[in-house]
Design a protein around this motif. Sequence first.
Motif, short mmCIF file in Angstrom:
data_model
loop_
_atom_site.label_atom_id
_atom_site.label_comp_id
_atom_site.label_asym_id
_atom_site.label_seq_id
_atom_site.Cartn_x
_atom_site.Cartn_y
_atom_site.Cartn_z
N GLU A 91 0.83 -1.22 0.00
CA GLU A 91 0.00 0.00 0.00
C GLU A 91 0.86 1.26 0.00
OE1 GLU A 91 -2.30 -0.58 3.56
OE2 GLU A 91 -3.74 -1.89 2.55
N ALA A 92 2.17 1.10 -0.09
CA ALA A 92 3.14 2.20 -0.09
C ALA A 92 3.10 3.01 1.20
CB ALA A 92 2.92 3.10 -1.31
N LYS A 93 2.68 2.39 2.29
CA LYS A 93 2.72 3.06 3.59
C LYS A 93 4.09 2.90 4.23
CE LYS A 93 -2.19 2.67 4.45
NZ LYS A 93 -3.27 2.09 5.25
N TRP A 94 4.76 1.80 3.92
CA TRP A 94 6.12 1.55 4.39
C TRP A 94 7.00 1.32 3.18
CZ3 TRP A 94 5.10 -2.35 8.96
CH2 TRP A 94 4.55 -1.65 10.04
N PRO A 95 8.22 1.88 3.17
CA PRO A 95 9.05 1.89 1.96
C PRO A 95 10.00 0.71 1.79
CG PRO A 95 10.08 3.22 3.63
CD PRO A 95 8.78 2.70 4.23
N TYR A 96 9.70 -0.43 2.38
CA TYR A 96 10.68 -1.52 2.39
C TYR A 96 10.54 -2.44 1.18
CZ TYR A 96 10.95 0.24 7.10
OH TYR A 96 11.07 1.08 8.17
N THR A 97 11.69 -2.82 0.63
CA THR A 97 11.71 -3.78 -0.48
C THR A 97 11.41 -5.17 0.08
OG1 THR A 97 14.06 -4.27 -0.22
CG2 THR A 97 13.49 -2.43 -1.68
N ASP A 98 11.20 -6.13 -0.81
CA ASP A 98 10.93 -7.51 -0.38
C ASP A 98 12.09 -8.05 0.46
OD1 ASP A 98 8.54 -7.38 -1.76
OD2 ASP A 98 9.22 -8.61 -3.44
N SER A 99 13.32 -7.81 0.02
CA SER A 99 14.46 -8.33 0.77
C SER A 99 14.62 -7.61 2.11
CB SER A 99 15.74 -8.26 -0.06
OG SER A 99 16.01 -6.94 -0.44
N GLU A 100 14.29 -6.34 2.17
CA GLU A 100 14.33 -5.63 3.46
C GLU A 100 13.25 -6.15 4.40
OE1 GLU A 100 16.17 -1.35 1.92
OE2 GLU A 100 14.00 -1.62 1.99
N GLN A 101 12.10 -6.48 3.86
CA GLN A 101 11.04 -7.06 4.69
C GLN A 101 11.49 -8.40 5.26
OE1 GLN A 101 7.16 -7.12 2.65
NE2 GLN A 101 7.94 -5.45 1.39
N ALA A 102 12.13 -9.21 4.44
CA ALA A 102 12.63 -10.51 4.92
C ALA A 102 13.68 -10.29 6.01
CB ALA A 102 13.21 -11.31 3.76
N TRP A 103 14.53 -9.28 5.84
CA TRP A 103 15.56 -8.96 6.84
C TRP A 103 14.90 -8.52 8.14
CZ3 TRP A 103 17.08 -4.73 9.68
CH2 TRP A 103 18.33 -4.81 10.29
N ILE A 104 13.87 -7.70 8.06
CA ILE A 104 13.15 -7.24 9.26
C ILE A 104 12.57 -8.44 10.00
CG2 ILE A 104 11.08 -6.00 10.04
CD1 ILE A 104 11.71 -3.97 7.73
N MET A 105 12.00 -9.37 9.27
CA MET A 105 11.42 -10.56 9.92
C MET A 105 12.51 -11.41 10.58
SD MET A 105 8.20 -10.30 9.82
CE MET A 105 7.89 -11.89 10.57
N CYS A 106 13.66 -11.52 9.94
CA CYS A 106 14.78 -12.26 10.55
C CYS A 106 15.23 -11.59 11.84
CB CYS A 106 15.95 -12.38 9.59
SG CYS A 106 15.68 -13.56 8.26
N ARG A 107 15.34 -10.27 11.82
CA ARG A 107 15.73 -9.53 13.03
C ARG A 107 14.69 -9.71 14.12
NH1 ARG A 107 20.78 -7.63 13.92
NH2 ARG A 107 20.14 -5.59 14.66
N LEU A 108 13.42 -9.68 13.76
CA LEU A 108 12.35 -9.90 14.73
C LEU A 108 12.50 -11.27 15.38
CD1 LEU A 108 9.61 -9.48 16.13
CD2 LEU A 108 8.52 -10.18 13.99
N ARG A 109 12.72 -12.29 14.58
CA ARG A 109 12.89 -13.64 15.13
C ARG A 109 14.10 -13.72 16.05
NH1 ARG A 109 10.18 -17.96 12.76
NH2 ARG A 109 8.79 -17.39 11.08
N GLU A 110 15.23 -13.12 15.62
CA GLU A 110 16.44 -13.13 16.47
C GLU A 110 16.20 -12.46 17.82
OE1 GLU A 110 19.46 -11.03 14.33
OE2 GLU A 110 19.62 -12.57 12.76
N ARG A 111 15.59 -11.30 17.76
CA ARG A 111 15.43 -10.50 18.98
C ARG A 111 14.33 -11.02 19.89
NH1 ARG A 111 16.24 -4.55 16.28
NH2 ARG A 111 18.49 -4.75 16.02
N SER A 112 13.33 -11.66 19.33
CA SER A 112 12.23 -12.15 20.18
C SER A 112 12.50 -13.54 20.73
CB SER A 112 10.91 -12.14 19.40
OG SER A 112 11.00 -12.99 18.27
#
Length: 114
Positions: A91-112
């Motif tokens: 919806e263009a509300k957040w500017p993240y590419t597909d690979s950046e989204q995958a990276w965010i999810m990896c960081r979420l998993r690591e930190r949680s």
Amino acid sequence: MSELHPDFPVEPILGAIAGAQPKLLLTQGENGAYDIPRRSSEEIMHRFESADDLADQLVTYFMRKKREYPDWTDEKHYERIRLALIKKADEAKWPYTDSEQAWIMCRLRERSAS
């Protein structure tokens, strides 16, 4: 200022201009050769800091949802967050590419996980 995480995706800027004869987006370097445009180091750092901050916020959200819905598995929580992240980006509300989204999810998993 933080340090760029070594796994953060740094991708070229891909694009084309439509028309009867499509044109690729290229930049001309100092040596005259053409190449795919790349983000500046400042823009990459800004994108990294934004994505890393979002990952931190999602950890807080994830923990809150775990308390609210203790019967749900962690995987269900992660999947719901992943789908919301995709929706916001589509919806263009957040500017993240597909690979950046995958990276965010990896960081979420690591930190949680701790």
